[in-house]
Design an enzyme around this catalytic site. Structure first.
Site, short mmCIF file in Angstrom:
data_model
loop_
_atom_site.label_atom_id
_atom_site.label_comp_id
_atom_site.label_asym_id
_atom_site.label_seq_id
_atom_site.Cartn_x
_atom_site.Cartn_y
_atom_site.Cartn_z
N ASP A 61 -121.86 -2.98 35.27
CA ASP A 61 -121.22 -2.88 36.79
C ASP A 61 -119.32 -2.01 37.12
OD1 ASP A 61 -120.24 -3.82 39.38
OD2 ASP A 61 -119.59 -5.39 38.50
N THR A 94 -119.75 0.39 43.52
CA THR A 94 -118.82 0.26 42.98
C THR A 94 -118.80 0.95 42.44
OG1 THR A 94 -119.98 -1.29 41.17
CG2 THR A 94 -118.24 -2.18 42.48
N THR A 95 -119.27 1.75 41.51
CA THR A 95 -119.38 2.49 40.58
C THR A 95 -119.13 4.22 41.69
OG1 THR A 95 -121.23 1.62 39.32
CG2 THR A 95 -120.73 4.26 38.79
N ASP A 387 -123.93 -9.32 43.09
CA ASP A 387 -123.80 -8.03 43.22
C ASP A 387 -125.35 -8.12 45.22
OD1 ASP A 387 -122.20 -6.92 42.26
OD2 ASP A 387 -122.64 -5.21 41.36
#
Length: 527
Positions: A61, A94-95, A387
């Site tokens: 994550d 998020t990445t 998520d």
């Protein structure tokens, strides 16, 4: 020389190109760090803390990885922040947001070396981002009106989100869990009422969703194990004063009988307190703090289930879910809000006994019980599920859906390219660069899966030059596939947040032309 001594002794400054180089390098290093976690075949990272206990986290994550790093480079910190915001705002992507910002800067660096001014680049990026967003808006589908279709959209989104995480093996199972949990919320994005309990043992497949609320406590000895139509008083109050505590009390007495008197008085006080509590007409008492044996006996005699030391998270949630409020004084029962539920009973999960509240006031409450081989697996499973829950709850509100698998990036890149051709002046270079950065995301997804990315992206580009196409990267077959048939979808809101945050962050780092590092304050010698 006097003019040069502007800053204090140990403060350093980097000007112009050197400052820009430092910020570019820092930001790109961060992007490269999380780049390998992108996509269904992304790798995980092990983070080991240097503190006591050397905690180990295994995760892919982006936000979790970046949150755990101690970073000295100011530009890198900006990227860490955008991944945090992305996590708080929409919960996933998020990445992607860090990788996109990193790519934008990588392209910007080339342009700066060709003597294009950063402000020109920023202007171009702004136009490109606007254009990309409009391209997405046109292509987004919305199935809110058709509940069955909408539910299948949600399932697809959940499965796509989970496929890059540890849960990818059982993604159908978990997607169903997540969709059921979110649909119970009936449109609220408050994930508080979905509780996640982690119990080591069993395998991930044994995880299940349970309506109602599970409290991770045992039921006390000699107390009713089964209560129907429960009236629950949730409290945060001291129930441990029926004995004289040795440390902390100094009492001078001339005989043991006096001590007994004091203890008697304490007991009497406790008894009155318990009677006040019983007077609320309850049959379940949950306390945040300890309950000593004596009050526990009194409760058991009255047929009331007393639960002690319920952890704070649990108790806040219990109050929320059963519709009660946390009380700390019991003098006026009429003003205390009690919680209600249909049934309280003890259940076993694995080796542990837990207390299960079913038929609670707040219909949307439910508990996901995660099982897994070890605590690391469970932690990562919880992050992955979180998520998915975030994305789904956002999608229930904003029901626009896009296809996944690099399709949205290619759609945006195509439109941005066309904009670059129409734009006169140096800005067009920046707009082209933006389009290249967008294409980097599918490229990286392909690279992480060990596919030939250059070949794949050129095929994709060709496909996307047709008017309507659902082409994206099919990781499984290793070629270009139809995302609609494969059921790979993403939430519009996540993509939009990625696009806008990444552009803003890149813009912010581009504006830097000087880095001033202040010297640390010295401790004075107190000799």
């Amino acid at each position: 020389m006097a003019a040069a001594r502007l800053l204090k002794d140990e403060a350093t400054e980097e000007k112009g190109d050197r400052a820009r180089m430092a910020s570019f390098i820092g930001a790109m290093a961060i992007a490269d760090l999380v780049k390998t976690t992108l996509g269904p075949k992304g790798m995980d990272k092990i983070l080991q803390s240097t503190g006591r206990g050397r905690n180990v986290t295994v995760t892919n994550d982006g936000a979790t990885i970046l949150k755990s790093l101690h970073i000295d480079n100011p530009a890198a910190k900006v990227l860490v922040d955008i991944s945090k915001v992305q996590d708080d705002e929409v919960g996933d992507g998020t990445t992607s947001v860090v990788v996109l910002a990193g790519e934008l800067l990588r392209e910007a660096e080339k342009l700066v070396n060709q003597k294009i001014h950063p402000m020109t680049i920023i202007a171009g990026y702004r136009m490109a981002a606007e254009c990309a967003r409009n391209a997405l808006l046109l292509k987004a589908k919305d199935n809110k009106q058709d509940p069955d279709k909408f539910k299948s959209d949600l399932m697809k989104i959940a499965m796509t989100t989970l496929s890059s995480k540890i849960l990818s093996q059982d993604k159908e199972h978990f997607a169903k869990l997540a969709v059921d949990a979110v649909l119970r919320l009936k449109g609220s994005t408050n994930l508080e009422s979905i509780q996640i309990i982690k119990k080591a043992g069993g395998s991930l497949k044994d995880s299940f969703l349970d309506e109602g609320f599970i409290l991770d406590k045992k039921i006390g000895i000699g107390q009713p194990k089964h209560i129907e139509n429960a009236k629950i008083l949730v409290a945060n109050t001291a129930m441990d004063t029926d004995k004289v505590k040795i440390y902390g009390a100094r009492v001078r007495v001339d005989s043991m009988a006096k001590v007994a008197e004091i203890e008697g008085a304490e007991k009497e006080k406790m008894k009155q307190k318990v009677q006040k509590i019983i007077a609320h007409g309850i049959n379940c008492f949950v306390n945040r703090q300890l309950i000593y044996n004596f009050p526990e006996e009194l409760f058991a005699d009255a047929g009331i289930l007393a639960i002690e030391h319920a952890d704070f998270d649990g108790i806040e949630r219990l109050a929320l879910v059963t519709g009660g409020e946390i009380a700390s004084t019991f003098d006026n029962p009429e003003s205390v809000k009690l919680g209600h539920c249909k049934l309280i009973e003890e259940i076993m999960i694995g080796e542990d006994k837990l207390i299960h509240f079913s038929g609670v006031e707040m219909g949307q409450a439910c508990t996901v019980v995660l099982r897994g081989a070890s605590s690391h697996v469970l932690d990562e499973a919880e992050r992955s599920l979180h998520d998915a829950l975030c994305v789904l709850s956002q999608t229930v509100n904003d029901s626009r859906v896009l296809l996944g698998g690099g399709w949205p990036e290619m759609v945006m890149a195509k439109e941005v390219d066309e904009l670059a051709r129409k734009t006169p002046g140096k800005k067009s270079h920046a707009i082209e660069a933006f389009s290249r950065s967008l294409q980097a995301i599918p490229t990286i997804i392909a690279d992480n899966a060990g596919l030939d990315s250059a070949e794949l992206i050129s095929q994709l580009r060709a496909e996307h030059h047709k008017d309507t196409t659902n082409a994206g990267i099919d990781i499984i077959s290793g070629g270009v596939g139809d995302m609609d048939k494969l059921g790979i979808s993403e939430a519009f809101k996540v993509k939009q947040a990625v696009l806008l945050s990444a552009t803003e962050a890149a813009e912010m780092i581009l504006r830097v032309d000087e880095i001033i590092t202040c010297a640390p304050r010295r401790r004075e010698d107190r000799m």
